[in-house]
Design an enzyme around this catalytic site. Structure first.
Site, short mmCIF file in Angstrom:
data_model
loop_
_atom_site.label_atom_id
_atom_site.label_comp_id
_atom_site.label_asym_id
_atom_site.label_seq_id
_atom_site.Cartn_x
_atom_site.Cartn_y
_atom_site.Cartn_z
CG PHE A 66 -0.79 -13.53 5.26
CD1 PHE A 66 -1.09 -13.34 6.60
CD2 PHE A 66 -1.18 -14.73 4.67
CE1 PHE A 66 -1.75 -14.32 7.33
CE2 PHE A 66 -1.85 -15.71 5.38
CZ PHE A 66 -2.13 -15.50 6.73
CD GLU A 94 -10.81 4.47 4.88
OE1 GLU A 94 -11.88 3.82 4.98
OE2 GLU A 94 -10.64 5.38 4.08
CG HIS A 97 -5.06 -4.17 6.27
ND1 HIS A 97 -5.49 -2.88 6.24
CD2 HIS A 97 -3.78 -4.15 5.79
CE1 HIS A 97 -4.54 -2.11 5.74
NE2 HIS A 97 -3.50 -2.84 5.46
N1 RBF Z 1 0.56 -6.87 2.06
C1 RBF Z 1 1.64 -6.12 2.38
O1 RBF Z 1 2.76 -6.60 2.28
N2 RBF Z 1 1.49 -4.83 2.81
C2 RBF Z 1 0.27 -4.25 2.97
O2 RBF Z 1 0.21 -3.07 3.36
C3 RBF Z 1 -0.88 -5.02 2.66
N3 RBF Z 1 -2.12 -4.51 2.82
C4 RBF Z 1 -3.21 -5.29 2.60
C5 RBF Z 1 -4.49 -4.79 2.84
C6 RBF Z 1 -5.59 -5.60 2.69
C7 RBF Z 1 -6.95 -5.06 2.99
C8 RBF Z 1 -5.43 -6.93 2.23
C9 RBF Z 1 -6.62 -7.84 2.05
C10 RBF Z 1 -4.18 -7.42 1.96
C11 RBF Z 1 -3.06 -6.61 2.13
N4 RBF Z 1 -1.77 -7.11 1.87
C12 RBF Z 1 -0.68 -6.35 2.18
C13 RBF Z 1 -1.57 -8.42 1.21
C14 RBF Z 1 -1.36 -9.57 2.18
O3 RBF Z 1 -0.05 -9.55 2.72
C15 RBF Z 1 -1.55 -10.92 1.42
O4 RBF Z 1 -0.72 -10.92 0.29
C16 RBF Z 1 -2.99 -11.14 0.98
O5 RBF Z 1 -3.88 -10.96 2.05
C17 RBF Z 1 -3.17 -12.56 0.42
O6 RBF Z 1 -2.88 -13.55 1.40
#
Ligand code: RBF
Length: 171
Positions: A66, A94, A97
């Site tokens: 993100f 699950e 997101h």
């Molecule tokens: N970031 C990734 O790069 N890959 C993921 O698979 C991933 N899964 C996430 C799952 C959840 C439930 C959350 C809350 C965040 C995840 N993030 C993942 C992190 C996301 O990219 C980001 O760093 C955070 O949401 C903070 O803005």
């Protein structure tokens, strides 16, 4: 399905433009680091192989996918690169997101291409499970980091040729 039939990281090296005068920003997400660091390795090695000077590869690691667009902004203003390569790996869980993250990143990077006029390469693996991600980070379906680097070199070359006043570019 095309990806089941061939390694998509295979490309004709001789058709790639010389990249020795190009500057690149690379943004790597730390989530799923065992995957994203393999993408980075493939990307970095490919840039070097095509003549990019190590000092012209500006790398930033951000917490998750993100944050890739924000990292891209930062590396762009720091290094004024010819293209920015964004590497991440989002694995389905699950909940939904993954869709929110992938859509946000894809839309942001697409907008940044248009607004800045600088190529932002979408090197994010969007996998249903870890095996699919491993297969695309140096496994049976190649390395998406290599493909991202090749695309970045091609786009950077198009940008440079536009400045040369060439009439037909990208062929
Ligand atoms: N970031 C990734 O790069 N890959 C993921 O698979 C991933 N899964 C996430 C799952 C959840 C439930 C959350 C809350 C965040 C995840 N993030 C993942 C992190 C996301 O990219 C980001 O760093 C955070 O949401 C903070 O803005």
């Amino acid at each position: 399905m095309a990806s089941a039939l061939k390694n998509l990281s295979e490309y004709n090296e001789s058709t790639l433009p010389d990249a020795s005068e190009m500057v690149f920003g690379v943004v790597v997400a730390e989530w799923n680091a065992h995957i994203t660091h393999a993408l980075y390795e493939g990307c970095f090695d490919t840039l070097i192989k095509h003549g990019v000077k190590e000092e012209n590869i500006h790398t930033i690691q951000v917490p998750g996918s993100f944050e890739l667009p924000a990292g891209a902004r930062i590396v762009s203003s720091k290094a004024q690169p010819d293209a920015v390569i964004c590497l991440g790996c989002v694995i389905k869980g699950e909940t939904n997101h993954d869709e929110y993250i992938c859509n946000a990143v894809a839309n942001a990077l697409a907008s940044m291409c248009l607004v800045s006029g600088r190529a932002h390469i979408f090197g994010v693996i969007t996998a249903n499970n870890e095996q699919q991600a491993l297969d695309r980070a140096g496994g049976q379906h190649g390395n998406k980091g290599v493909e991202a680097a090749v695309t970045a070199i091609r786009m950077a070359s198009i940008g440079k040729k536009t400045k040369d006043g060439k009439k037909a570019i990208g062929f």
